[in-house]
Design a protein around this motif. Structure first.
Motif: not given
Length: 213
Positions: A9-28
């Motif tokens: 679903t499209t609704t899952a993209v922002a939550p996981i993206e934001n969580a990764f950006r907060e914890a490990a911004a350099d991850v591709e």
């Protein structure tokens, strides 16, 4: 490091993206999605060979992209990991395993779900880890589709009612879908409230850090 996120679903993209950006911004991050999978799952009511083959197409793309690990974001498809993990060298993480492992430290667990098949996948994991676990499950099948229709307020209010219904009857409440992540700060039940994205990212990054040693 490169991590593939597999979405239904499209609704899952922002939550996981934001969580990764907060914890490990350099991850591709590599986002792979098949929005037809959820409707197919609801139609069949279970993981059929056709659904597993279709899901594997996303995993194949991730593997071909040489990712370090794969993070699922849709709870309804979590049980596919047991079937498909042996086919891939990259570790496949369920969308909810880190959150559920945390929930298992409590005696009585409340599950709030907006997709009919989600409790089936979550309960199988919980029962495998702790056969005598006490679970109270509330699900409103198809409620997630209100978000796709732009009816966010109605969706949120109905989720709030489910949380309120469980509050006081359990020791911890689990919001099963990534699409409910935005409600975590709005809800204030008397017991802990768990969501998956941040817990999943912590588990994923801990695995990769251990792998790099």
């Amino acid at each position: 490091m490169k991590i593939a996120c597999i979405h239904a679903t499209t609704t899952a993209v922002a939550p996981i993206e934001n969580a990764f950006r907060e914890a490990a911004a350099d991850v591709e991050l590599l986002h792979l999605m098949d929005t037809g999978l959820l409707a197919l799952m609801e139609e069949k009511g279970e993981l059929t060979p056709d659904i597993i083959r279709r899901f594997s197409l996303l995993l194949n793309l991730a593997a071909e992209s040489r990712v370090d690990c794969i993070q699922l974001t849709c709870s309804a498809f979590n049980n596919v990991t047991a079937v498909l993990q042996p086919l891939y060298s990259a570790k496949i993480f369920r969308s909810d395993e880190a959150m559920l492992d945390e929930a298992l430290s409590y005696e009585r667990i409340g599950l709030v779900s907006t997709v009919r098949e989600t409790p089936i996948a979550l309960l199988s994991y919980l029962n495998e880890k702790k056969p005598d676990v006490q679970v109270e499950s509330l699900v409103e099948p198809g409620l997630i589709y209100l978000l796709f229709q732009g009816k966010k307020e109605e969706h949120d209010e109905r989720v709030r009612k489910m949380v309120h219904q469980l509050d006081g009857k359990v020791d911890v409440i689990v919001l099963s879908q990534y699409s409910m992540e935005h409600l975590a700060e709005q809800l204030q039940p008397s017991v802990p409230l768990l969501t998956a994205p941040k817990a999943s990212v912590r588990r994923c990054m801990a695995y990769l850090q251990q792998l790099s040693k």
